[in-house]
Scaffold this active site. Structure first.
Site, PDB file in Angstrom:
ATOM      1  N   TYR A 197      -2.092   6.525  -5.742  1.00  0.00           N
ATOM      2  CA  TYR A 197      -1.320   7.440  -4.975  1.00  0.00           C
ATOM      3  C   TYR A 197      -0.580   8.929  -5.896  1.00  0.00           C
ATOM      4  CZ  TYR A 197      -2.928   4.547  -1.058  1.00  0.00           C
ATOM      5  OH  TYR A 197      -3.744   4.268   0.470  1.00  0.00           O
TER       6      TYR A 197
ATOM      7  N   ASP B 150     -10.594   3.072  -3.577  1.00  0.00           N
ATOM      8  CA  ASP B 150     -11.179   0.913  -3.412  1.00  0.00           C
ATOM      9  C   ASP B 150     -13.166   1.069  -3.026  1.00  0.00           C
ATOM     10  OD1 ASP B 150      -8.821   1.902  -1.550  1.00  0.00           O
ATOM     11  OD2 ASP B 150      -9.838   1.703  -0.023  1.00  0.00           O
TER      12      ASP B 150
ATOM     13  N   ASP C  86       0.824  -1.213  -0.008  1.00  0.00           N
ATOM     14  CA  ASP C  86      -0.113  -0.206  -0.102  1.00  0.00           C
ATOM     15  C   ASP C  86       0.842   0.880  -0.005  1.00  0.00           C
ATOM     16  OD1 ASP C  86      -2.293   1.317  -0.012  1.00  0.00           O
ATOM     17  OD2 ASP C  86      -3.280   0.242   1.219  1.00  0.00           O
TER      18      ASP C  86
HETATM   19  C1  GLA Z   1      -6.236   1.176   1.164  1.00  0.00           C
HETATM   20  C2  GLA Z   1      -5.782  -0.077   0.427  1.00  0.00           C
HETATM   21  C3  GLA Z   1      -7.601  -0.646   0.219  1.00  0.00           C
HETATM   22  C4  GLA Z   1      -6.658  -0.997   2.327  1.00  0.00           C
HETATM   23  C5  GLA Z   1      -6.560  -0.179   3.019  1.00  0.00           C
HETATM   24  C6  GLA Z   1      -6.075  -0.917   4.148  1.00  0.00           C
HETATM   25  O1  GLA Z   1      -6.919   2.173   1.557  1.00  0.00           O
HETATM   26  O2  GLA Z   1      -6.481   0.518  -0.998  1.00  0.00           O
HETATM   27  O3  GLA Z   1      -7.410  -1.640  -0.320  1.00  0.00           O
HETATM   28  O4  GLA Z   1      -5.953  -2.099   1.731  1.00  0.00           O
HETATM   29  O5  GLA Z   1      -5.851   0.622   2.705  1.00  0.00           O
HETATM   30  O6  GLA Z   1      -6.217  -0.382   5.133  1.00  0.00           O
END
Ligand code: GLA
Length: 409
Positions: free
Chosen positions: A196, A220, A159
Site C-alpha cells: 500500500y 494479489d 491488510d
Molecule cells: C487484498 C489482499 C488479498 C486478500 C484480499 C481480501 O486484496 O491483498 O491477499 O487478503 O484483500 O479481501
C-alpha cells in the site's frame, strides 16, 4: 587503526541484514495454507456449502493437512483470510466471527487446529474496513490483538485497505505490531504495508523488517501465468531494494502458491515452486487440498525444493541474468552451497538448452577445485562432479524452470 575499524563496521553492516522483528518467529519462511485465492469471499453457504468460508472449510483443510502428508512436509499454518467476521463488533467492541458460518467461534476452531498439531492464522485490516468491506481494526488495535491472542490465534495477516490517510499506514502497522507483542502470545505478523505504501512512495524497509515477519510488496496473485510472471518481474526489478532486507524473522512475501488450481500448466507450476524457493518466500498454498491432483501434490511436497526454501542461512535469491528469453536466478545456501534456477521465458517452441559456466555465473567459483551438481527439478538427477571450467547444460521447457543445487567438495 580507526580507519580499519570503520571499514570492518561498514562490512558488517553490509553483511548483516537489518534487525528483524524481535518476536523469535518465522526464522525460516512461514509454510501453510491460506483461503483467499481459491475460495475468496464465498459466503453463500446455502448454495455452495463445500466451498464457502465457514468453520468446516478450515477443519477439513486441517484434517487433510495431517492425513495427506502436508504437515509432515512442513506446512503448519491453516489461515483464514477476509470475510470471516460478523459485520458488527460485540458490546465490548470486540470482533466476532459470523455466527452463521462460524457457530462454534474462532477459539473452538483454534483448539481444533491445535489438536491436530497445526496453527491457526486470521485476517484483519489496518484501516476502517477490510478489503471486502468487513469491520477494520483502526481504533481497535489493542482490543483486536487481545481478542486474537485470547482465541489462540498464531498468525495475523494484516491488510491495508481503507486507511483514511496513507501517511498513517506505518504508524498503524507499527501500533498493531506492539499490540500483538503486548499480548504475550507468539503471533506471526504478516503485513501488506509496503504494497500500500508503494502506491505513494518507496517504503522504509528497515522499519518494515523491524515491525513484521513478512510483508506483501506487490499486487494479489491470480490463477494465471501472467500474474506469476508479473510478480517475478517486479521482484527482479526491485531486487536491489528488497533482497537485502530478507532474512531470518522477516521475509518478502510474493503472495500465495496457486499450484494445484486451474490456471498454470505443469511447467508453470514448477516455475512458481522453484522461484518461490529461490525468493525465500512464505509458502502459503491457496488451493483445495481435499481435491488436488497427485502431480501438484508431489511438487508442493518436494523435499529438496522445500529444503531450499527453508534454508537456515535465510538469504533471499536474486536474478543474475536475463538474456535470450532465459532468466538465471541463484540463491546462496548454508554450507557455502548454491541453488540455481534457469527459467525459459520463450513461449513458443520446445525445450531449449542453456549452458551454465563461470563466465555467466561468477558464484560458480565455488566449484574450485570441485563441486557436485544435482538437478532437483523437473526430475531428480545427479549431474556429477564439476570444476571451475565446467559447462553444465540444462534443458528447459517453455515457461518452465530447471532447478539445481551446487555443493562445494
Ligand atoms: C487484498 C489482499 C488479498 C486478500 C484480499 C481480501 O486484496 O491483498 O491477499 O487478503 O484483500 O479481501
Amino acid at each position: 587503526m580507526r580507519a580499519s575499524i570503520i571499514v570492518v563496521i561498514g562490512l558488517v553492516c553490509l553483511l548483516v541484514p537489518a534487525a528483524a522483528l524481535d518476536n523469535g518467529l518465522a526464522l525460516t519462511p512461514t509454510m501453510g495454507w491460506l483461503h483467499w485465492e481459491r475460495f475468496m469471499c464465498n459466503t453463500d453457504c446455502d448454495a455452495d456449502p463445500q466451498n464457502c468460508i465457514r468453520e468446516e472449510l478450515f477443519m477439513q483443510m486441517a484434517d487433510v493437512m495431517v492425513k495427506e502428508g502436508w504437515k509432515d512436509a512442513g506446512y503448519e499454518f491453516v489461515c483464514i483470510d477476509d470475510c470471516w467476521p460478523s459485520q458488527q463488533r460485540d458490546a465490548q467492541g470486540r470482533l466476532q466471527a459470523d455466527p452463521k458460518r462460524f457457530p462454534s467461534g474462532i477459539k473452538k476452531l483454534a483448539d481444533y487446529v491445535h489438536s491436530k498439531g497445526l496453527k491457526l492464522g486470521i485476517y484483519a485490516d489496518v484501516g476502517t474496513k477490510t478489503c471486502a468491506g468487513y469491520p477494520g481494526s483502526l481504533g481497535y488495535y489493542d482490543i483486536d490483538a487481545k481478542t486474537f491472542a485470547d482465541w489462540g490465534v498464531d498468525l495475523l495477516k494484516f491488510d491495508g485497505c481503507f486507511m483514511p490517510d496513507w501517511h498513517q499506514l506505518g504508524e498503524g502497522y507499527i501500533n498493531m505490531s506492539s499490540a500483538l507483542n503486548q499480548t504475550g502470545r507468539s503471533i506471526v505478523y504478516s503485513c501488506e504495508w509496503p504494497l500500500y505504501e508503494w502506491q505513494h512512495q518507496q517504503p522504509d524497509y528497515e522499519a518494515i523488517r523491524k515491525t513484521c515477519n513478512h510483508w506483501r510488496n506487490y499486487g494479489d496473485v491470480y490463477d494465471q501465468w501472467t500474474s506469476v510472471k508479473s510478480i517475478l518481474d517486479w521482484t527482479a526489478e526491485k531486487q536491489k531494494i528488497v533482497v537485502p532486507v530478507a532474512g531470518p524473522g522477516g521475509w518478502n512475501d510474493p503472495d500465495m502458491l496457486i499450484i494445484g488450481n486451474f490456471g498454470l500448466s505443469r511447467d508453470q507450476q514448477q516455475t512458481q515452486m522453484a522461484l518461490w524457493a529461490i525468493m525465500a518466500a512464505p509458502l502459503l498454498m491457496s488451493n483445495d487440498l481435499r481435491d488436488i491432483c497427485p502431480k501438484a501434490k508431489e511438487l508442493l511436497q518436494n523435499k529438496q525444493i522445500i529444503a531450499i526454501n527453508q534454508d537456515p542461512l535465510g538469504k533471499q535469491g536474486y536474478r543474475i541474468l536475463k538474456a535470450d528469453s532465459f532468466e538465471l536466478w541463484e540463491r546462496p545456501l548454508s554450507g557455502n552451497r548454491l541453488a540455481v534456477a534457469v527459467m525459459n521465458r520463450q513461449e513458443i517452441g520446445g525445450p531449449r538448452r542453456f549452458t551454465i559456466s563461470v563466465a555467466i555465473m561468477p558464484s560458480w567459483k565455488l566449484c574450485n577445485p570441485k563441486c557436485n551438481v544435482t538437478q532437483i527439478m523437473p526430475t531428480y538427477k545427479e549431474m556429477g562432479v564439476q570444476n571451475l571450467l565446467s559447462e553444465v547444460v540444462v534443458q528447459v521447457n517453455p515457461t518452465g524452470t530447471t532447478l539445481l543445487t551446487v555443493n562445494p567438495l
